[in-house]
Scaffold this motif. Structure first.
Motif, PDB file in Angstrom:
ATOM      1  N   SER A   1       0.863  -1.187   0.000  1.00  0.00           N
ATOM      2  CA  SER A   1       0.000   0.000   0.000  1.00  0.00           C
ATOM      3  C   SER A   1       0.900   1.238   0.000  1.00  0.00           C
ATOM      4  N   PRO A   2       0.920   2.061  -1.064  1.00  0.00           N
ATOM      5  CA  PRO A   2       0.152   1.876  -2.294  1.00  0.00           C
ATOM      6  C   PRO A   2       0.546   0.575  -2.993  1.00  0.00           C
ATOM      7  N   ALA A   3      -0.315   0.158  -3.919  1.00  0.00           N
ATOM      8  CA  ALA A   3      -0.108  -1.119  -4.605  1.00  0.00           C
ATOM      9  C   ALA A   3       1.248  -1.154  -5.306  1.00  0.00           C
ATOM     10  N   GLY A   4       1.744  -2.377  -5.519  1.00  0.00           N
ATOM     11  CA  GLY A   4       3.050  -2.533  -6.170  1.00  0.00           C
ATOM     12  C   GLY A   4       3.008  -2.331  -7.676  1.00  0.00           C
ATOM     13  N   ILE A   5       1.880  -1.936  -8.227  1.00  0.00           N
ATOM     14  CA  ILE A   5       1.776  -1.773  -9.683  1.00  0.00           C
ATOM     15  C   ILE A   5       2.737  -0.670 -10.154  1.00  0.00           C
ATOM     16  N   GLY A   6       3.498  -0.960 -11.171  1.00  0.00           N
ATOM     17  CA  GLY A   6       4.421   0.033 -11.736  1.00  0.00           C
ATOM     18  C   GLY A   6       5.628   0.291 -10.845  1.00  0.00           C
ATOM     19  N   ILE A   7       5.415   0.695  -9.616  1.00  0.00           N
ATOM     20  CA  ILE A   7       6.542   1.024  -8.741  1.00  0.00           C
ATOM     21  C   ILE A   7       7.163  -0.233  -8.117  1.00  0.00           C
ATOM     22  N   GLY A   8       6.462  -1.364  -8.195  1.00  0.00           N
ATOM     23  CA  GLY A   8       7.037  -2.621  -7.713  1.00  0.00           C
ATOM     24  C   GLY A   8       7.408  -3.521  -8.885  1.00  0.00           C
ATOM     25  N   ALA A   9       6.542  -3.514  -9.884  1.00  0.00           N
ATOM     26  CA  ALA A   9       6.755  -4.388 -11.049  1.00  0.00           C
ATOM     27  C   ALA A   9       6.292  -3.680 -12.320  1.00  0.00           C
ATOM     28  N   LEU A  10       6.961  -4.003 -13.408  1.00  0.00           N
ATOM     29  CA  LEU A  10       6.606  -3.436 -14.705  1.00  0.00           C
ATOM     30  C   LEU A  10       6.644  -4.576 -15.729  1.00  0.00           C
ATOM     31  N   VAL A  11       5.683  -4.546 -16.665  1.00  0.00           N
ATOM     32  CA  VAL A  11       5.584  -5.660 -17.621  1.00  0.00           C
ATOM     33  C   VAL A  11       5.726  -5.155 -19.059  1.00  0.00           C
ATOM     34  N   PHE A  12       6.657  -5.752 -19.783  1.00  0.00           N
ATOM     35  CA  PHE A  12       6.824  -5.438 -21.204  1.00  0.00           C
ATOM     36  C   PHE A  12       6.166  -6.552 -21.990  1.00  0.00           C
ATOM     37  N   ASN A  13       5.088  -6.221 -22.660  1.00  0.00           N
ATOM     38  CA  ASN A  13       4.349  -7.254 -23.376  1.00  0.00           C
ATOM     39  C   ASN A  13       5.015  -7.560 -24.727  1.00  0.00           C
ATOM     40  N   TYR A  14       4.658  -8.695 -25.307  1.00  0.00           N
ATOM     41  CA  TYR A  14       5.274  -9.141 -26.558  1.00  0.00           C
ATOM     42  C   TYR A  14       5.116  -8.114 -27.679  1.00  0.00           C
ATOM     43  N   ASP A  15       4.012  -7.322 -27.630  1.00  0.00           N
ATOM     44  CA  ASP A  15       3.722  -6.384 -28.714  1.00  0.00           C
ATOM     45  C   ASP A  15       4.254  -4.980 -28.454  1.00  0.00           C
ATOM     46  N   GLY A  16       5.014  -4.794 -27.386  1.00  0.00           N
ATOM     47  CA  GLY A  16       5.591  -3.473 -27.097  1.00  0.00           C
ATOM     48  C   GLY A  16       4.778  -2.663 -26.104  1.00  0.00           C
ATOM     49  N   ALA A  17       3.579  -3.117 -25.772  1.00  0.00           N
ATOM     50  CA  ALA A  17       2.786  -2.397 -24.763  1.00  0.00           C
ATOM     51  C   ALA A  17       3.419  -2.623 -23.384  1.00  0.00           C
TER      52      ALA A  17
END
Ligand code: SF4
Length: 482
Positions: free
Chosen positions: A353-369
């Motif tokens: 808290s705050p959630a770990g989204i972005g600041i804890g983990a980041l995801v690079f998708n196969y299509d560049g997103a």
């Protein structure tokens, strides 16, 4: 129930002490858990809780000394209590400032299995258009080094990531080249079903210290029913792959994860026993996430209470394994214990808290997103792009990390300001899961009274605290997990 500074005037202080901010809740019919923002907790019976909150505790009592030492009250002897509490709060929040330490590369969406609970839209293994391009891989690697975190885990996901092994090689070698001047602590993990394990892959993993994480849902009949291969038994292939990888890389460089489906619910002893049989020192009794079309329909077929029964029984089986000489820990319990026992909690991204989204983990998708979490990427596969931060072709790091998609989600994911959570005694050991609540209730906060995430957290925390306090042998074992 929370007691804050403004509440203290509700009672007439007569014991010579003042309350520090705290929350409490019933653990069972006799005992209450009292917690504070720095993660300390104490168990009190009802009479002691009443006496404490009414300023009638005897300063010579053991309860008084415990509550004072754990920062639930202060008196004239410890006028620095508030400063000390603030310092501890800062230490507990410190991990937030280290920034993103987990980067996931979805190098392909192709897969050679057809798992019933698949959480992404797997593609046929021959469809090359679902592979990450070399250019996107290069840009993503540069972005990894924009995070100031000195400790990085880089995880390769799919589909089945080994179907795009050349991209893994490119990324590992590029990260290592850039890290020669950065000198960071970097760990690589391939999340794989092991079907494509060969000498070339093993030699590369050995040379570059790559860990393998595979899926093992239990004994052969259960695993094969949930993770069917197009040819033969996926369980046999997994077990063979584990043995081969251990021989080439070392026993501890291969780990396994299981997923709980309705078919698993009555089989937890068999599942734990299978992990024991295969020599694993840990098991993570994971519930199924509501992402992916297959997963969503399966999730509806069991409740939080079903999963909690499964978890409690599974934890008993793990404790039994330890008692008969097989050292093993249950990972979800270990995470909760780290939150309960460590001054800095844990970096586990799903309980922040705050959630770990972005600041804890980041995801690079196969299509560049680029997505703020793996679950956010799975949600996007279902048509909801709430957690899409941008695209490697158009957006730079600053644009993504200050995007409204991330900032507003972080803002809304502060559990301290969420209804119900703000007053919940389990808040210091919990977190926010905006992706789960978006998927299940349509908004990022969710109504916790109807939240399976909340029910799971409350039930598991109650059980772990109870076990930890009730049995000295279990406590001694669990201290090693925390
Ligand atoms: S989600 Fe539930 S258990 Fe967690 S802090 Fe909020 S109310 Fe408490």
């Amino acid at each position: 129930m929370a007691v804050r500074f403004r509440d203290r005037d509700a009672f007439e202080p007569c014991g010579g002490y003042k309350l520090l901010p705290l929350r409490f809740t019933a653990l069972d019919a006799d005992r209450y858990v009292v917690t504070n923002d720095v993660g300390e907790y104490a168990l009190l019976d009802r009479a002691s809780l009443h006496a404490f909150l009414r300023y009638r505790l005897d300063p010579r009592s053991e309860t008084y000394r415990t509550l004072k030492a754990r920062h639930f009250l202060y008196d004239d002897d410890n006028s620095a209590a508030l400063d000390l509490l603030a310092l501890k709060l800062r230490s507990r929040a410190e991990p937030i400032s280290t920034w993103t330490g987990l980067h996931l590369f979805v190098v392909t969406l192709r897969c050679d299995l057809a798992c019933r609970y698949c959480q992404v839209s797997r593609q046929n293994e021959d469809v090359g258009s679902h592979d990450m391009s070399p250019e996107h891989a290069e840009r993503a690697v540069e972005m990894v080094f924009r995070s100031p975190n000195r400790h990085q885990k880089i995880e390769f996901q799919g589909g089945e990531p080994l179907l795009n092994f050349p991209r893994i090689v490119q990324i590992v070698e590029r990260v290592e080249a850039l890290n020669r001047r950065e000198g960071r602590d970097i760990q690589f993990v391939i999340a794989t079903n092991l079907s494509r394990l060969d000498d070339e892959v093993l030699a590369f993993c050995r040379q570059h210290h790559v860990h393998l994480s595979t899926s093992l849902d239990g004994p052969a009949d259960l695993h094969d029913a949930q993770r069917p291969a197009r040819r033969g038994s996926s369980h046999a292939r997994t077990v063979e792959g584990i043995a081969r990888a251990r021989e080439a890389l070392g026993h501890d460089r291969v780990s396994a994860l299981m997923t709980t489906t309705p078919a698993s619910l009555d089989r937890v002893d068999d599942i734990v026993d299978e992990y024991v049989r295969l020599g694993f020192a840990s098991i993570f009794l994971r519930s199924l996430s509501p992402y992916g079309f297959a997963a969503k329909s399966l999730v509806r077929r069991y409740t939080s209470e079903d999963w909690l029964r499964f978890y409690r029984r599974g934890l008993d089986r793990v404790l039994h394994a330890n008692a008969i000489g097989h050292p093993m820990r249950e990972e979800y319990t270990a995470i909760l214990l780290q939150k309960l026992l460590r001054p800095t909690g844990t970096g586990y991204v799903d309980l922040q808290s705050p959630a770990g989204i972005g600041i804890g983990a980041l995801v690079f998708n196969y299509d560049g997103a680029v997505y703020a979490s793996d679950e956010g990427r799975m949600l996007a596969e279902m048509g909801d792009e709430t957690f899409r931060l941008g695209h490697l072709d158009q957006d730079d790091y600053e644009a993504m990390m200050t995007s409204p998609a991330l900032l507003s989600a972080l803002d809304e994911s502060l559990a301290e300001s969420a209804p119900m959570c703000a007053d919940c005694a389990f808040l210091p050991y919990c977190g926010a899961d905006p992706v789960f609540h978006r998927a299940t209730q349509g908004d990022l906060v969710g109504h916790k009274a109807f939240s399976a995430f909340c029910a799971k957290q409350m039930g598991a925390l109650r059980h772990v605290i109870d076990l930890f306090e009730r049995d000295s042998d279990v406590r001694a074992l669990m201290l090693g997990w925390g």
